[in-house]
Design a protein around this motif. Structure first.
Motif, mmCIF file in Angstrom:
data_model
loop_
_atom_site.group_PDB
_atom_site.id
_atom_site.type_symbol
_atom_site.label_atom_id
_atom_site.label_comp_id
_atom_site.label_asym_id
_atom_site.label_seq_id
_atom_site.Cartn_x
_atom_site.Cartn_y
_atom_site.Cartn_z
ATOM 1 N N GLU A 30 0.829 -1.203 0.000
ATOM 2 C CA GLU A 30 0.000 0.000 0.000
ATOM 3 C C GLU A 30 0.865 1.255 0.000
ATOM 4 O O GLU A 30 0.568 2.234 -0.692
ATOM 5 C CB GLU A 30 -0.941 0.005 1.204
ATOM 6 N N LEU A 31 1.939 1.221 0.770
ATOM 7 C CA LEU A 31 2.856 2.357 0.783
ATOM 8 C C LEU A 31 3.452 2.597 -0.597
ATOM 9 O O LEU A 31 3.548 3.740 -1.059
ATOM 10 C CB LEU A 31 3.972 2.104 1.802
ATOM 11 N N TYR A 32 3.826 1.518 -1.268
ATOM 12 C CA TYR A 32 4.404 1.641 -2.599
ATOM 13 C C TYR A 32 3.405 2.295 -3.554
ATOM 14 O O TYR A 32 3.760 3.199 -4.318
ATOM 15 C CB TYR A 32 4.825 0.273 -3.129
ATOM 16 N N LYS A 33 2.178 1.838 -3.530
ATOM 17 C CA LYS A 33 1.159 2.372 -4.430
ATOM 18 C C LYS A 33 0.848 3.835 -4.142
ATOM 19 O O LYS A 33 0.335 4.549 -5.008
ATOM 20 C CB LYS A 33 -0.110 1.524 -4.325
ATOM 21 N N CYS A 34 1.159 4.269 -2.928
ATOM 22 C CA CYS A 34 0.915 5.662 -2.558
ATOM 23 C C CYS A 34 2.168 6.521 -2.706
ATOM 24 O O CYS A 34 2.257 7.608 -2.124
ATOM 25 C CB CYS A 34 0.381 5.728 -1.128
ATOM 26 N N GLY A 35 3.140 6.010 -3.436
ATOM 27 C CA GLY A 35 4.286 6.827 -3.771
ATOM 28 C C GLY A 35 5.516 6.653 -2.919
ATOM 29 O O GLY A 35 6.550 7.274 -3.171
ATOM 30 N N GLN A 36 5.453 5.791 -1.889
ATOM 31 C CA GLN A 36 6.611 5.551 -1.026
ATOM 32 C C GLN A 36 7.449 4.427 -1.632
ATOM 33 O O GLN A 36 7.372 3.276 -1.230
ATOM 34 C CB GLN A 36 6.156 5.195 0.390
#
Length: 255
Positions: free
Chosen positions: A45-51
């Motif tokens: 989820e973090l990856y998909k939110c730009g992290q």
């Protein structure tokens, strides 16, 4: 209408239209950032939110309390929550049940074990996560093994291992974990398997009962010079120099 008011209205309408046009995940991330409630369930989820930079992040997989994890956002598309890491023998893995339950180690520069309670919270539904195990053959070569899903049960049943089929097409190492499916986790101070495990040579793992002795085809939590993965490669010894266990939702799609 004055020009300044007209421009402001036009800008507001443009922003509103842009937000409404975003895909659901992106719109959700924008909203969370604006109001300051970044509650992510995992590193995917973090990856998909730009992290997209690997490092330590805070997650809350089930709204029962947040905790820190290390996210691998580069390997095979990123989105991995790392649950175990060995890089040298500095961090002692020959620990008690309480230690393995809670977790220990250093996220950034040494080895760590995330903790059985946290891993169980991340994998309550065994169909939600796949497992990747990265193994160092030597200083310049690594191999990996992938499994279609991974989970552990609650402490009441000794964090029993539940693992899916070995993914031959996505692995460069050989399978040494499937045989442990359904076994209980144990440490030298808590006998959950009925077999003998020496205090100075155990480490917490899902042991096989070989009668009086505890056996393994893999044990990545053993003392460092005895880290074990029976089928590393056809041409390598069965003792990896490094290891990482990491999980990612099975429905994660690389952008």
């Amino acid at each position: 209408m004055p020009v300044s008011q007209s421009s402001t209205l036009l800008l507001s309408m443009t922003i509103l239209f842009t937000i409404q046009s975003l895909p659901p995940t992106q719109a959700m991330c924008f909203s969370k950032s604006r109001i300051g409630f970044e509650k992510y369930k995992n590193c995917a989820e973090l990856y998909k939110c730009g992290q997209t930079i690997s490092g330590v992040y805070t997650i809350d997989p089930d709204s029962l309390g947040a905790f820190d994890v290390y996210c691998d956002q580069t390997t095979a598309g990123g989105g991995w929550t790392v649950i175990q890491k060995r890089v040298n023998g500095i961090v002692d893995f020959n620990r008690t049940w309480k230690d393995f339950k809670k977790g220990f180690g250093d996220f950034l520069v040494r080895g760590f074990w995330l903790g059985l309670d946290k891993i169980q919270r991340l994998t309550q539904n065994k169909t939600e996560n796949k497992l990747r195990v990265d193994l160092g053959v030597n200083a310049s070569k690594t191999v990996h093994a992938e499994y279609k899903w991974f989970g552990i049960e609650s402490e009441k049943v000794h964090y029993k291992l539940r693992i899916g089929h070995f993914s031959h097409d996505y692995s460069t190492a050989y399978d040494s974990l499937s045989i442990h499916n359904g076994t209980s986790f144990r440490t030298w101070d808590k006998n959950t398997t009925g077999c003998a495990c020496e205090q100075n040579d155990c480490g917490g793992w899902w042991y096989l009962n070989f009668g009086k002795t505890c056996g393994t085809y893999s044990n990545l939590n053993s003392i460092y010079n005895k880290i074990h993965w029976a089928n590393l490669t056809p041409y390598a010894k069965s003792n990896p120099t490094t290891s990482e266990m990491k999980i990612r939702p099975v429905d994660f799609r690389i952008p």
